[in-house]
Scaffold this motif. Sequence first.
Motif, PDB file in Angstrom:
ATOM      1  N   ARG A   8     -69.269 -53.767  22.989  1.00 45.02           N
ATOM      2  CA  ARG A   8     -70.057 -53.031  22.016  1.00 45.02           C
ATOM      3  C   ARG A   8     -69.155 -52.441  20.939  1.00 45.02           C
ATOM      4  O   ARG A   8     -69.473 -52.422  19.764  1.00 45.02           O
ATOM      5  CB  ARG A   8     -70.844 -51.895  22.720  1.00 45.02           C
ATOM      6  N   TYR A   9     -67.976 -51.975  21.361  1.00 45.27           N
ATOM      7  CA  TYR A   9     -67.044 -51.383  20.402  1.00 45.27           C
ATOM      8  C   TYR A   9     -66.619 -52.411  19.361  1.00 45.27           C
ATOM      9  O   TYR A   9     -66.650 -52.141  18.162  1.00 45.27           O
ATOM     10  CB  TYR A   9     -65.844 -50.813  21.167  1.00 45.27           C
TER      11      TYR A   9
ATOM     12  N   CYS B 118     -59.713 -56.236  20.634  1.00 42.88           N
ATOM     13  CA  CYS B 118     -59.765 -54.864  20.108  1.00 42.88           C
ATOM     14  C   CYS B 118     -58.562 -54.533  19.228  1.00 42.88           C
ATOM     15  O   CYS B 118     -58.522 -53.479  18.608  1.00 42.88           O
ATOM     16  CB  CYS B 118     -59.778 -53.859  21.256  1.00 42.88           C
TER      17      CYS B 118
ATOM     18  N   VAL C 151     -57.208 -45.329  19.520  1.00 40.49           N
ATOM     19  CA  VAL C 151     -57.665 -46.516  20.266  1.00 40.49           C
ATOM     20  C   VAL C 151     -56.483 -47.451  20.467  1.00 40.49           C
ATOM     21  O   VAL C 151     -56.274 -47.970  21.560  1.00 40.49           O
ATOM     22  CB  VAL C 151     -58.823 -47.231  19.513  1.00 40.49           C
TER      23      VAL C 151
ATOM     24  N   ASP D 219     -69.345 -53.034  17.037  1.00 40.63           N
ATOM     25  CA  ASP D 219     -69.566 -51.922  16.118  1.00 40.63           C
ATOM     26  C   ASP D 219     -68.468 -51.875  15.062  1.00 40.63           C
ATOM     27  O   ASP D 219     -68.715 -51.624  13.890  1.00 40.63           O
ATOM     28  CB  ASP D 219     -69.602 -50.584  16.876  1.00 40.63           C
ATOM     29  N   GLU D 220     -67.248 -52.078  15.517  1.00 40.22           N
ATOM     30  CA  GLU D 220     -66.095 -52.029  14.625  1.00 40.22           C
ATOM     31  C   GLU D 220     -66.265 -53.028  13.503  1.00 40.22           C
ATOM     32  O   GLU D 220     -66.087 -52.708  12.334  1.00 40.22           O
ATOM     33  CB  GLU D 220     -64.835 -52.313  15.461  1.00 40.22           C
TER      34      GLU D 220
ATOM     35  N   GLU E 197     -65.134 -42.801  23.875  1.00 36.92           N
ATOM     36  CA  GLU E 197     -65.555 -43.657  24.987  1.00 36.92           C
ATOM     37  C   GLU E 197     -64.610 -44.857  25.107  1.00 36.92           C
ATOM     38  O   GLU E 197     -64.143 -45.158  26.199  1.00 36.92           O
ATOM     39  CB  GLU E 197     -66.992 -44.144  24.764  1.00 36.92           C
ATOM     40  N   ILE E 198     -64.321 -45.417  24.056  1.00 39.98           N
ATOM     41  CA  ILE E 198     -63.478 -46.640  24.118  1.00 39.98           C
ATOM     42  C   ILE E 198     -62.097 -46.273  24.616  1.00 39.98           C
ATOM     43  O   ILE E 198     -61.503 -46.944  25.451  1.00 39.98           O
ATOM     44  CB  ILE E 198     -63.436 -47.392  22.745  1.00 39.98           C
TER      45      ILE E 198
ATOM     46  N   CYS F 176     -58.674 -52.997  15.743  1.00 38.14           N
ATOM     47  CA  CYS F 176     -59.339 -51.680  15.449  1.00 38.14           C
ATOM     48  C   CYS F 176     -58.444 -50.802  14.591  1.00 38.14           C
ATOM     49  O   CYS F 176     -57.218 -50.904  14.679  1.00 38.14           O
ATOM     50  CB  CYS F 176     -59.706 -50.974  16.746  1.00 38.14           C
TER      51      CYS F 176
ATOM     52  N   GLN G 144     -68.062 -42.533  20.319  1.00 35.74           N
ATOM     53  CA  GLN G 144     -67.809 -43.940  20.634  1.00 35.74           C
ATOM     54  C   GLN G 144     -66.302 -44.167  20.724  1.00 35.74           C
ATOM     55  O   GLN G 144     -65.814 -44.866  21.610  1.00 35.74           O
ATOM     56  CB  GLN G 144     -68.421 -44.857  19.566  1.00 35.74           C
ATOM     57  N   VAL G 145     -65.587 -43.536  19.842  1.00 31.67           N
ATOM     58  CA  VAL G 145     -64.126 -43.697  19.862  1.00 31.67           C
ATOM     59  C   VAL G 145     -63.613 -43.128  21.175  1.00 31.67           C
ATOM     60  O   VAL G 145     -62.822 -43.752  21.883  1.00 31.67           O
ATOM     61  CB  VAL G 145     -63.495 -42.941  18.663  1.00 31.67           C
TER      62      VAL G 145
ATOM     63  N   LEU H  75     -65.866 -45.120  13.180  1.00 30.79           N
ATOM     64  CA  LEU H  75     -66.974 -45.076  14.175  1.00 30.79           C
ATOM     65  C   LEU H  75     -67.209 -43.628  14.636  1.00 30.79           C
ATOM     66  O   LEU H  75     -66.326 -42.782  14.515  1.00 30.79           O
ATOM     67  CB  LEU H  75     -66.619 -45.956  15.365  1.00 30.79           C
TER      68      LEU H  75
END
Length: 1713
Positions: free
Chosen positions: A1617-1618, A1678, A1686, A1621-1622, A1637-1638, A1681, A1634-1635, A1630
């Motif tokens: 999902r990240y 990822c 992150v 979204d990114e 969370e990731i 990002c 969410q950040v 973001l």
Amino acid sequence: MSGTSSPEAVKKLLENMQGDLRGLSLECRKKFPPVKEAAESGIIKVKTIAARNTDILAALKENSSEVVQPFLMGCGTKEPKITQLCLAAIQRLMSHEVVSEAAAGNIINMLWQLMENSLEELKLLQTVLVLLTTNTVVHDEALSKAIVLCFRLHFTKDNITNNTAAATVRQVVTVVFERVVAEDERYKDTIDQPVAVQGNSNRRSVSTLKPCAKDAYMLFQDLCQLVNADAPYWLVGMTEMTRTFGLELLESVLNDFPQVFLQHQEFSFLLKERVCPLVIKLFSPNIKFRQGSSTSSSPAPVEKPYFPICMRLLRVVSVLIKQFYSLLVTECEIFLSLLVKFLDADKPQWLRAVAVESIHRLCVQPQLLRSFCQSYDMKQHSTKVFRDIVNALGSFIQSLFLVPSTGNASATPNQTGSNASGNTGSAQTNQGVLGMGGGATVLPAFEYRGTWIPILNVTVQGSAKATYLEMLDKVEPPTIPEGYAMSVAFHCLLDLVRGITTMIEGELGEAETVSQTTTDTTSLPAQSSEQQDLQSVSDQSEKELVSRAVWEEMVNACWCGLLAALSLLLDASTDEAATENILKAELTMAALCGRLGLVTSRDAFITAICKGSLPPHYALTVLNSTTAALSSKSYSIQGQNVQMISPSSESHQQVVAVGQPLALQPQGTVMLTSKNIQCMRTLLNLAHCHGAVLGTSWQLVLATLQHLVWILGLKPGVGGALKPGRAVEGPSTVLTTAVMTDLPVISNILSRLFESSQYLDDVSLHHLINALCSLSLEAMDMAYGNNKEPSLFAVAKLLETGLVNMHRIEILWRPLTGHLLEVCQHPNSRMREWGAEALTSLIKAGLTFSHDPPLSQNQRLQLLLLNPLKELSNISHPDIRIKQLECVLQILQSQGDSLGPGWPLVLGVMGAIRSDQGESLIRTAFQCLQLVVTDFLPTMPCTCLQIVVEVAGSFGLHNQELNISLTSIGLLWNISDYFFQRGEIIEKELNKEEAVLQKQAEEKGVMLNRPFHPAPPFDCLWLCLYAKLGELCVDPRPAVRKSAGQTLFSTIGAHGTLLQHSTWHTVIWKVLFHLLDRVRESSTTADKEKIESGGGNILIHHSRDTAEKQWAETWVLTLAGVARIFNTRRYLLQPLGDFSQAWDVLLDHIQSAALSKNNEVSLAALKSFQEILQIVSPVRESEKPDTPPAINVSVPVVVGTTTATSLGRSFMRTDSIGERLGRYNGSEPPVITDEIEDLNLWWAAWNSWYRIGSESTRPPITCDKLTFIPSQPFLTALIQIFPALYQHIKTGFSMDDLQKLGVILHGAVSVPISSDASPFILPSYTEAVLTSLQEAVLTALDVLQKAICVGSESMQIMYPAIFDQLLAFVEFSCKPPQYGQLETKHIANAKYNQAEWVALNYVPFAERSLEVVVDLYQKTACHKAVVTEKVLQNIIKMLRIPLSLKYSCPSESTWKLAVSSLLKVLSIGLPVARQHASSGKFDSMWPELANTFEDFLFTKSTPPDNLSIQEFQKNESIDVEVVQLISTEILPYANFIPKEFVGQIMTMLNKGSIHSQSSSFTEAEIDIRMREEFSKVCFETLLQFSFSNKVTSPQEGYISRMALSVLLKRSQDVLHRYIEDERLSGKCPLPRQQVTEIIFVLKAVSTLIDSLKKTQPENVDANTWAQVIALYPTLVECITCSSSEVCSALKEALVPFKDFMHPPASKVQNGES
């Protein structure tokens, strides 16, 4: 003698004698030497006697001849000087009694010589007198010589000498006879010699007489000779004599010495033979003479009567009759007949006058008259002398009127008018009387048919002081003044009457005293002598009978003549004093006749007085009939008929009063003269003094008095006394001033007349009462049918008579009061009023009189006195009843202390007042009662207390006056208080009385009959009081009911302890339950119509404006009272045999009241229920018995203004549940009474409670406006009863009972509140509090669970049921209960619509229930029943409802509380569940639990829009708590938990750790709504369970693997999902979460790989590794990002993957493996 014989006297005598002798010798020295010598020798003689003798006087007497000799010689000288000296000396010797007989003879001879020489005549007489009077030495011849000497001197020329001699003769004659008397006295003890024969004619034969008597005899005989002009035998030497002097001497001897003649036969003989013939002979000229008769008619010239002789003869006759009547009966008859003849009209006036005077002398000697009557009138053939005398007087008087006297009318005597007859004189001494010629004269006189005769003052009453009989010096007949004879005759009559009556009455008095018998004929005056009672005759002595015969003969002989004469004189009298005397004579005669029982004559005299009192020809039937009866006796004397009251009499008298006759038709007026008034006074006097003998004549007397009183216009006043008043009708009574002054006197006498009735004997008193009664009956007849003024004379006098005869009231009480009671019923109000006045005065007087013995010891009399008071109750006239009650009041005030046995009567009078008798009567009666209760309870006999109670009760029931009813209830309370204070005394007295009655009943063989019989008497008294109050408790008037109820219960409460134990049975059944039944019946049938106002302008509160509501109040009061008694007196009631029945009846009453459709009653019923349950719980030592019990709410006194519903206020709780619950802890000590019986009682109570509860909480089938819905206070009270009740039945309380209880609790809580009451009961919006009802419900359950907690195993199976009940309540927070179909309709009003109402109502309650559930579960989680019955599952299931609703819950607090409860419950329950995992008892719980978590954590309800971030975070933290619980309590023990459940949990955690919000929200929204913390926790939990190093068992490993796989899947998702979204976001950073969370996921991945490495390779499943490795490509993606954080995290995550970089294995190898 001592005076002359004392030594001093003797010495003096000797000196004097010597002196006399010396004097004599001196005088005679020259002329008479012999005398001188004799004198000198005398001196020597005296001296020698004096010297030689001790008794000088005796010696002198012996030698007296010698001693006297010189003096005699001296007298012989005839020289005056010497003679005088000698006579003086001789007298001195004589006076010292020293003269002997011989000497005396010498002296007399010497005196005779001097007399013949006419020397010293006076000195001679003196000497003779001294000689004869000093002693008795002179007698016989010497004496006769001495007497002749005196006679001779009487006839000298010298007047002085003559008179002196006459006096001396008289004295000497007296001395002679005195000597006889003295001699008889001396010899009275010696026996007399035989008496000479009477027929002895020898005049000289006196040999039988003693010396002195002989002298006297000779003297008297010679006197007779001399008077008869014959020569004397003994008095030798008499030269001349007069007949008048002789008669005078005879008279004086006869008069002065009657005993000599009576004692000596010889003298008696002289009387008969000499004196009487002499007298008769000398009388002859008078007898033959006729005045005015011509001499030619008679052959020989008649000797004219000679006044001096005639008068003296009459004097002698008087003496003879007076003194010697008994000797000379025949002679006296002649004398008396002569006297009567001398009164004839043809005799000379002077002769008639002296004859009347002589008769007068006889008339003042009643004994003599009596003898006449005995000797002549009572003998058969004798002249009726006594009758003739009286009749002669009568004719004489009449003749004086008929033959005008020749005397001149102007010859007035010098006396004044008023004679001295002993009369007191009245107010008008002399009315001006018209004389004959018309000129006024003040002379008292008689006037009859033109003849006017003055009344002269001739004599003093009672003494015959004659004028003419005393004229001893007159020779010619005197002229007699006019009226003299009449006056004397008048006095003869008066004295005759007075004498006879005095004598007879005196003798009667003696006879009565002597007579032993009580039945004297005198006490029977009504019987005349002819019809005397045989009994009394036989008892009387002979003597008295004889006397009585004489008395009666005397009266019978004289009364006709007397009455005729007196009536004539009364009519003729013009002088008040004379009238008074005549009346007095008539009065005394009437009285005498009365005493002798001679009815005819008595009535004749009384009639005469009565006629004199009334105006002439007054029509009074009583008198006319009497006169008719008497007219057979003729009052005509000498042919002239005398009328008793002549019509001419008006002319002489001044008219003093004019009034109306007392008749039905009064004709004109009548006049009363002063004489009428005088007669009236006499009549009063007669009645006053001689009432005892009036007998039947009372009729005459009282009738006359009544008429006079009426004419004079006297009216009765206080006490029956008559006072002058004004006549009511017709011309007013005219009274002159003269009579006005008399009236008070008359009125006073009238009163005194009746006062004197106290001295009458019983029989006479009865005559008086009967006469008054018959008079009164006549008056009543006259008063019938008209309202004219009645004659109240009789009633007033009955009253007076009663008042003065109190000392013997018993004998007259019945006739007296019987008659007055009749009078009280008379239609004429004035008559009636007086009847009542008389009756009540008598009763009051009777009670205050000090009787002997006192009333307190004479109960019969007291009851007799009070009885008429009671009889008055039968009369309906209110004026009478008022009098009756006023009388009672006065009796109480004066006599209350001493009424004793009279109390029942007095109380009966008060109690006899009926409601219809008018307010004033009731009020007066009530005043009496109040007085009794306040002052007299202690003094009355205890047996009367019951009557007091009855009477007080009856006033309570009177509906005339509310205040009286209420006050009477107050009196009942006072009475009960009195009973209480004086209990012991009353009880003792009543028991004593009871024993007596019991004995009497046994003797008669009947049962003792009284109310409430077998109870002891004191208890019966209480029971009567209770019964009375009980009657008042159902009175139609609410105020009375209320007051009576309060009093009844107060008194039973306060004083019930005095009752015997057995009596309580009666109290409960006959008083209390009986009352409850009546109240219940009245209440249920009471009228529901509105009462507009309470009479007048009293406003009635709306809670009391119907009869039904008013009765409701009564019902409340009664039930509460009975319950209180059951409660406080339980220890007394329980031992009674039928307590359980009583209990059932009481419960039944409570039940019917509780279920009545009236809030007030039903609530009060529960209060009573509470009371009988709680207070009975046995008292602990530490508590005082008077502290109220646990849930006792005192029964409120309902004030009229509070509404039924507002009552709820009094039950609002004031303490917390905790406190209240705490009260039920302490273990109860055992009940003292029989356990089993006790239990039955409690179960009965439980059944009642259940019936009340189920009936009252059952929803109605139909709904309309009138549906009755129980009020909150009622339900609260109902539920509050349970805990107390449960304490007693817990041992037998079963599941069934619990179910029943549950139904009721549920029902009660479901009942809605009426909208108008809700403001009072519902808390305001902001408060989350419970209503009292809800609190009570929880308390009830709490009590239960506490009991189960300490109870037996068998009891503990009830836990689940309690949980069920509580959980049902918890559900109310989300689903409010239904009450039939009522709800919406009923509460649909604007302000309190349903939702608000429910929310406000049930949320706090449900929440409180939930708290209780949690508490309880914490205590009981491990319990077998709890485990078995899946309680935990049920709790979870219940909680699932609010939890799943979450924000949709009616109140936010609900789900929050649900969560915390869930957490608490699970913290306790899960370990238990794990314990029982193998048993399968919890299998069904796990899915339920999983669903609950699911529903709560991922709720479908959306939070409200206005939720703040703080709030949101708070709520999130709650979610976090739940996840933490899962991580601590569930997942660690996964191997004890079903796999499916664990799987569900994992899935859920997984779901939570990934943000699964829908994307429909805008960014901003998502920003807020993201549960970052929650997700984190979920993830951590997942992670934690992915660590395998802890794995110790396959089970655990299994959980770990699951956790891992979930985690990895989760990471994969987040990363994907990240990246997505990114890519989409481009340059935009973001969202923060969410950040975070990731980063978190990346950290987690690195951690995971590290941990996987650390574990034993065999523990990690290949599948896991595959999943881990599969992450790598995603991680790599990822890298692009833009966030540095992150990136660094990513770096850390990627590093561990180096360990997976292995060279690829050959495919074969792979395939093989």
